[in-house]
Design a protein around this motif. Structure first.
Motif, PDB file in Angstrom:
ATOM      1  N   HIS A 148      31.835  31.967  26.012  1.00  0.00           N
ATOM      2  CA  HIS A 148      32.827  32.325  27.036  1.00  0.00           C
ATOM      3  C   HIS A 148      32.133  32.953  28.250  1.00  0.00           C
ATOM      4  CE1 HIS A 148      35.531  31.571  23.719  1.00  0.00           C
ATOM      5  NE2 HIS A 148      35.062  32.618  23.035  1.00  0.00           N
ATOM      6  N   ILE A 149      31.140  32.244  28.741  1.00  0.00           N
ATOM      7  CA  ILE A 149      30.280  32.790  29.794  1.00  0.00           C
ATOM      8  C   ILE A 149      31.080  33.065  31.060  1.00  0.00           C
ATOM      9  CG2 ILE A 149      28.252  32.299  31.233  1.00  0.00           C
ATOM     10  CD1 ILE A 149      27.187  30.610  28.900  1.00  0.00           C
ATOM     11  N   PHE A 150      31.966  32.140  31.434  1.00  0.00           N
ATOM     12  CA  PHE A 150      32.709  32.329  32.673  1.00  0.00           C
ATOM     13  C   PHE A 150      33.551  33.600  32.619  1.00  0.00           C
ATOM     14  CE2 PHE A 150      36.693  31.786  35.027  1.00  0.00           C
ATOM     15  CZ  PHE A 150      36.211  31.628  36.303  1.00  0.00           C
ATOM     16  N   PHE A 151      34.320  33.773  31.556  1.00  0.00           N
ATOM     17  CA  PHE A 151      35.198  34.939  31.479  1.00  0.00           C
ATOM     18  C   PHE A 151      34.411  36.233  31.279  1.00  0.00           C
ATOM     19  CE2 PHE A 151      38.040  31.436  30.270  1.00  0.00           C
ATOM     20  CZ  PHE A 151      39.113  31.682  31.128  1.00  0.00           C
ATOM     21  N   SER A 152      33.237  36.127  30.613  1.00  0.00           N
ATOM     22  CA  SER A 152      32.406  37.327  30.439  1.00  0.00           C
ATOM     23  C   SER A 152      31.791  37.779  31.756  1.00  0.00           C
ATOM     24  CB  SER A 152      31.303  37.057  29.414  1.00  0.00           C
ATOM     25  OG  SER A 152      31.854  36.706  28.158  1.00  0.00           O
ATOM     26  N   SER A 153      31.603  36.842  32.695  1.00  0.00           N
ATOM     27  CA  SER A 153      30.979  37.195  33.974  1.00  0.00           C
ATOM     28  C   SER A 153      31.983  37.725  34.992  1.00  0.00           C
ATOM     29  CB  SER A 153      30.277  35.966  34.553  1.00  0.00           C
ATOM     30  OG  SER A 153      31.214  34.949  34.872  1.00  0.00           O
ATOM     31  N   ILE A 154      33.262  37.718  34.675  1.00  0.00           N
ATOM     32  CA  ILE A 154      34.274  38.203  35.613  1.00  0.00           C
ATOM     33  C   ILE A 154      34.273  39.734  35.623  1.00  0.00           C
ATOM     34  CG2 ILE A 154      36.738  38.206  36.163  1.00  0.00           C
ATOM     35  CD1 ILE A 154      36.985  35.561  34.714  1.00  0.00           C
ATOM     36  N   PRO A 155      34.287  40.358  36.768  1.00  0.00           N
ATOM     37  CA  PRO A 155      34.410  41.823  36.813  1.00  0.00           C
ATOM     38  C   PRO A 155      35.663  42.278  36.071  1.00  0.00           C
ATOM     39  CG  PRO A 155      33.819  40.961  38.966  1.00  0.00           C
ATOM     40  CD  PRO A 155      34.118  39.783  38.108  1.00  0.00           C
ATOM     41  N   SER A 156      35.567  43.382  35.345  1.00  0.00           N
ATOM     42  CA  SER A 156      36.651  43.826  34.468  1.00  0.00           C
ATOM     43  C   SER A 156      37.952  44.078  35.226  1.00  0.00           C
ATOM     44  CB  SER A 156      36.223  45.105  33.735  1.00  0.00           C
ATOM     45  OG  SER A 156      35.855  46.120  34.679  1.00  0.00           O
ATOM     46  N   GLU A 157      37.863  44.581  36.454  1.00  0.00           N
ATOM     47  CA  GLU A 157      39.086  44.891  37.198  1.00  0.00           C
ATOM     48  C   GLU A 157      39.838  43.645  37.651  1.00  0.00           C
ATOM     49  OE1 GLU A 157      35.426  45.152  39.823  1.00  0.00           O
ATOM     50  OE2 GLU A 157      36.112  45.985  37.900  1.00  0.00           O
ATOM     51  N   ALA A 158      39.179  42.499  37.670  1.00  0.00           N
ATOM     52  CA  ALA A 158      39.825  41.256  38.118  1.00  0.00           C
ATOM     53  C   ALA A 158      40.023  40.274  36.974  1.00  0.00           C
ATOM     54  CB  ALA A 158      39.000  40.598  39.224  1.00  0.00           C
ATOM     55  N   PHE A 159      39.819  40.704  35.721  1.00  0.00           N
ATOM     56  CA  PHE A 159      39.834  39.759  34.613  1.00  0.00           C
ATOM     57  C   PHE A 159      41.199  39.109  34.419  1.00  0.00           C
ATOM     58  CE2 PHE A 159      40.702  38.780  30.166  1.00  0.00           C
ATOM     59  CZ  PHE A 159      39.678  37.877  29.891  1.00  0.00           C
ATOM     60  N   TRP A 160      42.263  39.903  34.282  1.00  0.00           N
ATOM     61  CA  TRP A 160      43.564  39.325  33.940  1.00  0.00           C
ATOM     62  C   TRP A 160      44.146  38.448  35.050  1.00  0.00           C
ATOM     63  CZ3 TRP A 160      44.611  38.836  29.165  1.00  0.00           C
ATOM     64  CH2 TRP A 160      44.175  39.777  28.228  1.00  0.00           C
TER      65      TRP A 160
END
Length: 857
Positions: free
Chosen positions: A419-431
């Motif tokens: 899940h590389i793409f979702f793991s690379s997303i900054p936590s504040e913008a994940f959802w």
């Protein structure tokens, strides 16, 4: 009289021209043969769009030195020859096509923005979702052991993205469209219109019969000579014709399979991001949510093609901007080390470190180019240069930034390979990004579903797939269609793949096989188009073919290595689709050939006389048949089974021509059958593969009768321009006078023309042709023009009856076993469960007469 003869000559069709190379001696021999046969010269014909002066006359006006040089050296010359063709059969496929959009149209900001959003929604939805799963599938085969592994994989992805979608499809393949229509069938129809290679029943190529107005004189070049040789090779080899048809059927099967895998892969990979946001989420939850989203998507598919379609454009624009923004954020956070991947030496290091695992990961690498074929298939009405600009200026930069950002994240944290793409997303913008990714995945699924609808519509129109119900969801845009049966079958297939594999890795293996199968077919067809139509330099053709076919075969070998991990299911699915298309095409061709062999001869029609050996009742009889030339055998059965036949008979043949749209003014084409006293006509109703065929029967009758009246008026004008010497002396011989007795006891002569019963005059009508004085054929027909039009009007008022044959097709008893199995069971099952062509016109039962005969093939 000379002026009249000239005018008449200008209205006649000139024989179509074909180019071929001959030596000087061969040309002289052919000229002598044509002179002995009394045939016209091959050069110097007058066509509908203009005239060409004889090249021989130009040579006589030149210097005598040229003649001496030609005698010294037997050079090859490019000459034009007229093939022996049936002009009515030719005109059945000769229609004007839509003009392409001009590049110099006045700039309109609103229209440009609208086209940009629609292009994103329709064309680039599939390729925009590829960053969700590309690196996941790659590093599932090739573990990350260091920074060089990440850079090698990234370099491989970047150059694959540049070579496949950009160089091959955007810069080359998009120009192989058929008047704006893309896809594998569009390329096949384009080749069929430029060479006689079609094996589709009732399809006659219009290449050799191009309009003279579109004819342009070509200078002898090596490319033109090569094009002519390729054309002759394709037309003379039955094996090549079968191979071309087999390739287009295989490519279509792989493309439909690709459209089944795309929703499963896209939605499953997007929902899998839930495991990153909620680490305790199980795979069962991911599968259930994916199934629910797909059910909702396909339930709304009918409405999405016309209403929701205007909303998805802005959503995809936000998605591409989000991809680029996340990539820039990761590059700024983890450093610019990923930019070193533009050095192709990292690809060499990637394969040198672990060659076998690097080869296995090529199937996952190709997933970055998924959606390339959808770019071409969904071209629709968008200008090619506009699609190219959108890809180069927006889509490609955002994809490159997305992959660079993921690589920068992997270099910083090499332990994370899921899940590389979702793991690379900054936590504040994940959802927010997670929700947007799921919406983009649904849009990508919708994009491929629309592409499948278009592909199947083309294949149905060209007779390579069983007829299905097609619903047009937009009155303004004819390209927006919906096929209910296919929609629900796609849903069932997608759910089956998700439940069967439950993992993006196994689905990704099947995804690569489907995408590569379509890519290889596109490479082969574009190569033929380069040689045959574009007349490209041979070095460019060889470079294109060797480069992309070599790369695609390497990728394909890697994908096939994963057949046991999920690719087997896709191959089975594609084989089933290929078998359906092959059986339908094979059975349809045998049925058509059987009808051609059994057609009635004109000698028999002459013996029956103008009344056809029975009574002629007022009315219009429309006899449907798939054959173009001759009288169908079904009509003979009607003559023997019915007590009377209609006063006007029209043999209607619905022909699907390989062009997108047929203008309404060119829909119908007419020709007389036998002499004028028979009142029998042959009509070809021509439809392109984008034309809407759901016409009401009243509308169809009105348009057909209007076309018939125009044909009779035009025929009268042409005959009035002829002199007495121009009249054909080979008219049908007069039939001996015969008397028949009707059921009510009345006596009828078979030699009395039918129009006399409807003559708008108060004078007595002679009961026998011997009482009437002979008249000039031309002047008599001109004077009776209004009489025949009144005759047609009365037949129209009486009503039309549709005489339709619904045969039972069976294999002969002496046929081999597999033919009996194919025709008697599989083809019969498809015929009994497909939609008939005349059903689309909503003919009432009171106007319909069907005959069911058994036809042995």
């Amino acid at each position: 009289m000379a002026a009249e003869s000239s005018a008449a000559g200008s209205m006649r069709k000139a024989p179509s021209m074909e180019w071929r190379w001959v030596s000087a001696g061969e040309e002289e021999e052919e000229g002598e043969e044509e002179g002995r046969a009394g045939g016209p010269a091959a050069v110097g014909a007058v066509g509908r769009g203009g005239s060409f002066e004889s090249e021989d006359e130009d040579d006589n006006d030149g210097d005598d030195d040229d003649d001496d040089e030609e005698q010294e050296e037997a050079r090859q010359k490019l000459i034009r020859t007229g093939p022996s063709v049936d002009w009515f059969d030719v005109e059945g496929n000769e229609v004007s096509v839509a003009q392409p959009l001009e590049d110099y149209e006045e700039f309109d900001f609103g229209r440009t923005v609208f086209l940009a959003l629609q292009t994103l929604a329709v064309v680039f939805g599939d390729i925009g979702i590829s960053p969700l799963y590309t690196f996941d599938v790659m590093f599932n085969k090739y573990p990350i052991l260091g920074e060089e592994d990440v850079l090698g994989a990234l370099s491989l992805v970047l150059y694959t993205l540049i070579l496949m979608p950009l160089v091959k499809y955007v810069l080359v393949v998009l120009w192989a469209n058929d008047d704006g229509e893309g896809g594998i069938f569009a390329m096949y129809s384009l080749i069929c219109r430029n060479a006689k290679v079609s094996l589709i029943p009732s399809q006659v190529q219009a290449q050799a019969e191009k309009r003279m107005s579109s004819f342009r004189l070509k200078l002898p070049t090596a490319e033109l000579e090569r094009s002519i040789k390729v054309k002759e090779k394709l037309e003379s080899s039955l094996l090549m014709k079968k191979l071309l048809l087999g390739l287009v059927l295989f490519g279509t099967a792989m493309f439909i399979s690709n459209g089944v895998i795309t929703p499963a892969m896209s939605v499953l990979s997007a929902v899998s991001g839930l495991k990153v946001g909620i680490p305790n989420a199980s795979q069962d939850v991911v599968v259930m949510i994916s199934i629910a989203l797909l059910v909702i998507l396909y339930s709304l598919q009918r409405y999405a093609t016309s209403k929701i379609g205007f909303v998805v454009g802005p959503c995809l624009l936000i998605w591409f901007c989000c991809l680029g923004g996340i990539g820039i954020c990761n590059l700024s956070r983890y450093g610019p080390a990923a930019f070193k991947a533009f050095n192709p030496l990292y690809i060499i290091y990637y394969f040198g470190k672990n060659p076998f695992q690097a080869w296995l990961s090529l199937g996952g690498c190709l997933l970055c180019a998924t959606g390339s074929e959808a770019i071409f298939s969904n071209l629709c009405y968008f200008p090619v240069r506009f699609v190219q600009s959108m890809f180069v200026l927006l889509v490609l930069p955002c994809l490159v930034l997305a992959y660079l950002g993921q690589a920068a994240f992997l270099i910083a944290s090499q332990k994370s390979s899921e899940h590389i793409f979702f793991s690379s997303i900054p936590s504040e913008a994940f959802w927010p990004v997670f929700l947007l990714a799921n919406l983009a995945a649904l849009i990508a699924s919708r994009t491929m579903t629309i592409a499948i609808f278009q592909c199947l519509k083309q294949s149905i129109s060209l007779g390579c797939f069983p007829r299905l119900k097609i619903v047009h969801t937009s009155r303004k845009f004819m390209a927006k269609i919906y096929i209910p049966v296919v929609n629900w079958l796609l849903l069932a297939s997608c759910l089956g793949f998700i439940v069967l594999f439950r993992s993006t890795y196994d689905v990704g293996n099947a995804y690569a096989i489907a995408e590569l199968g379509v890519m290889i077919m596109a490479t082969l067809y574009v190569t033929i188009i380069m040689l045959l139509i574009w007349e490209t330099h041979i070095i460019k053709v060889i470079s294109f073919l060797t480069t992309f076919l070599f790369l695609e075969l390497i990728f394909f070998s890697s994908a096939l290595s994963s057949v046991g991990d999920g690719g087997w299911a896709l191959l089975v699915y594609a084989s089933g689709l290929l078998m359906i298309m092959f059986i339908w095409n094979y059975g349809s061709k045998l049925k058509y050939d059987s009808e051609v062999r059994q057609k009635l001869s004109k000698d028999l029609m002459r013996k029956l006389g103008p009344n056809l050996g029975t009574m002629r009742a007022p009315g219009l009889g429309l006899v449907y048949s798939e054959i173009v030339k001759g009288v169908p055998a079904t009509f003979g059965h009607f003559l023997t089974a019915l007590p009377a036949i209609h006063s006007i008979i029209v043999f209607v043949c619905i022909r699907n021509v390989p062009v997108p749209v047929v203008p309404q003014s060119e829909r119908f084409l007419f020709q007389r059958v036998c002499s004028r006293s028979y009142h029998m006509f042959r009509c070809i109703a021509r439809y392109g593969y984008k034309d809407k065929k759901q016409e009401h029967h009243n509308t169809f009758e009105r348009l057909l009768i209007e076309g018939l009246e125009k044909f009779i008026q035009r025929e009268a004008v042409e005959l009035s321009l002829q002199s007495e010497d121009d009249i054909d002396s080979d008219d049908e011989p007069t039939t001996p006078t015969r008397i028949i007795t009707a059921a009510n006891g009345s006596l009828y002569s078979l030699d009395v023309p039918l129009m006399v019963d409807f003559a708008p005059t108060n004078e007595a009508i002679p009961e026998s042709p011997s009482c009437s004085t002979p008249q000039d054929p031309v002047l008599g027909y001109t004077e009776n023009l209004e009489l025949e039009l009144a005759f047609i009007k009365q037949a129209k008022q009486t009503g039309a009856v549709y005489l339709i044959d619904n045969p039972i097709v069976k294999a002969r008893k002496d046929s081999w076993f597999f033919k009996k199995l194919t025709i008697n069971y599989f083809f019969a099952f498809l015929r009994n469960n497909c939609r008939r062509a005349v059903v689309s016109m909503s003919i009432p039962h009171s106007n319909l007469l069907q005959v069911r005969l058994t036809s042995y093939v």
